[in-house]
Design an enzyme around this catalytic site. Structure first.
Site, mmCIF file in Angstrom:
data_model
loop_
_atom_site.group_PDB
_atom_site.id
_atom_site.type_symbol
_atom_site.label_atom_id
_atom_site.label_comp_id
_atom_site.label_asym_id
_atom_site.label_seq_id
_atom_site.Cartn_x
_atom_site.Cartn_y
_atom_site.Cartn_z
ATOM 1 N N ASP A 196 -10.088 -5.603 -3.477
ATOM 2 C CA ASP A 196 -9.510 -4.586 -2.596
ATOM 3 C C ASP A 196 -10.384 -3.328 -2.657
ATOM 4 O O ASP A 196 -10.579 -2.748 -3.729
ATOM 5 C CB ASP A 196 -8.094 -4.277 -3.104
ATOM 6 C CG ASP A 196 -7.321 -3.310 -2.237
ATOM 7 O OD1 ASP A 196 -7.942 -2.424 -1.624
ATOM 8 O OD2 ASP A 196 -6.087 -3.437 -2.198
ATOM 9 N N SER A 228 0.832 -1.200 0.000
ATOM 10 C CA SER A 228 0.000 0.000 0.000
ATOM 11 C C SER A 228 0.873 1.259 0.000
ATOM 12 O O SER A 228 1.641 1.468 -0.937
ATOM 13 C CB SER A 228 -0.961 -0.052 1.192
ATOM 14 O OG SER A 228 -2.000 0.895 1.045
ATOM 15 N N HIS A 246 -7.347 -5.984 0.815
ATOM 16 C CA HIS A 246 -6.156 -5.164 1.054
ATOM 17 C C HIS A 246 -5.385 -5.607 2.313
ATOM 18 O O HIS A 246 -4.405 -4.987 2.692
ATOM 19 C CB HIS A 246 -6.608 -3.705 1.211
ATOM 20 C CG HIS A 246 -5.526 -2.683 1.027
ATOM 21 N ND1 HIS A 246 -4.971 -2.384 -0.204
ATOM 22 C CD2 HIS A 246 -4.893 -1.853 1.909
ATOM 23 C CE1 HIS A 246 -4.059 -1.434 -0.064
ATOM 24 N NE2 HIS A 246 -3.977 -1.095 1.204
#
Length: 282
Positions: A226, A149, A260
């Site tokens: 995600d 991320s 995620h």
């Protein structure tokens, strides 16, 4: 630079440790996690740097990703720093989860009141490797970088901004084009100011467009389910398009059903460590 050991646990035949030190770049105490594989007891090992995402500390990766078995198998030291300076007493640093504490974005801030402490880019690329190489059984010429991320963004920019420094790069659900997404725009405005041209120095998609270094093989895993992908925070297609144009080798895998979270990272971390091992142990 003095290191203080915070914890040490036997793991996968080696040791998972956490250390604290006074950072000259960040002007505060910082923690980092380091996994020392069994091989490090007798040989110099390559180092994989892992950069974590928003709200994380040095703990998330070492407790949730399950990287130690693969790192032990391939003889790779894995270093996971914290994601931002801590306890700097800057007004507003704890007001939001996506800016300030836990959200350093791996940039060198140029704006008050952040510019004195928020220098995560220099910390990750310069201070931390020097510290690791001075204190552990490393081969300084063999290092690579990965992350998730915000940390995937960090890994990509560190590799693209320093041609030849990292043998390989990989990322899980990286923020690929921060100048175009809400997370990036918020962080970059705060840390780097309103001039958008200054932001481009920390955007992987922009950096890839002008990359001219040695071949860099990029591996990216992205969960198809995600929530941040569908919210247009990650924008991998923008990076893939530029890499195709520039003939930068990218393996991009869209993984159906994955989100995620660290469950996603745990599921594919072995592939990433194998990817790094191919270049680090060549």
């Amino acid at each position: 630079m003095a290191l203080t050991q915070v914890s040490s646990n036997k793991c996968a035949g080696g040791f998972q440790k956490v250390f604290e030190h006074d950072s000259t770049e960040l002007k505060c105490k910082m923690k980092f996690a380091i996994y020392l594989p069994p091989k490090a007891e007798t040989d110099k090992c390559p180092v994989l740097y892992w950069l974590s995402g928003l709200t994380c500390t040095e703990q998330n990766f070492i407790t949730k990703a399950g990287s130690q078995l693969a790192a032990a198998e391939h003889g790779i030291i894995v270093v996971a720093p914290d994601t931002s300076p801590r306890g700097c007493n800057i007004e507003g640093e704890d007001e939001s989860w996506d800016f300030g504490t836990g959200a350093g974005f791996y940039v060198n801030a140029t704006q008050d009141p952040w510019k004195t402490n928020y220098r995560m880019y220099s910390y990750v690329t310069e201070e931390l490797p020097k510290l690791i190489n001075a204190n552990f059984s490393t081969d300084p010429d063999r290092m690579s970088i990965s992350g998730h991320s915000m940390g995937g963004h960090g890994a990509l920019i560190c590799a693209l901004k320093n041609p030849g420094k990292y043998k390989a790069v990989s990322a899980f659900a990286p923020i690929c084009n921060p100048v175009q997404c809400p997370w990036g725009q918020k962080a970059f405005t705060g840390y780097l100011g309103a001039d958008r041209s200054a932001w481009e120095a920390y955007d992987a998609t922009v950096l890839a467009a002008s990359y001219s270094g040695p071949q860099l093989d990029i591996l990216i895993d992205q969960g198809r389910d995600d929530q941040f992908l569908s919210a247009s925070q990650l924008l991998p297609d923008n990076l893939i398009a530029v890499c195709s144009e520039k003939k930068i080798p990218v393996v991009f895998r869209l993984q159906p059903g994955y989100d995620h979270s660290y469950f996603f990272i745990y599921s594919f971390i072995n592939d990433h460590i194998k990817h790094h091992a191919k270049y680090l142990n060549a």
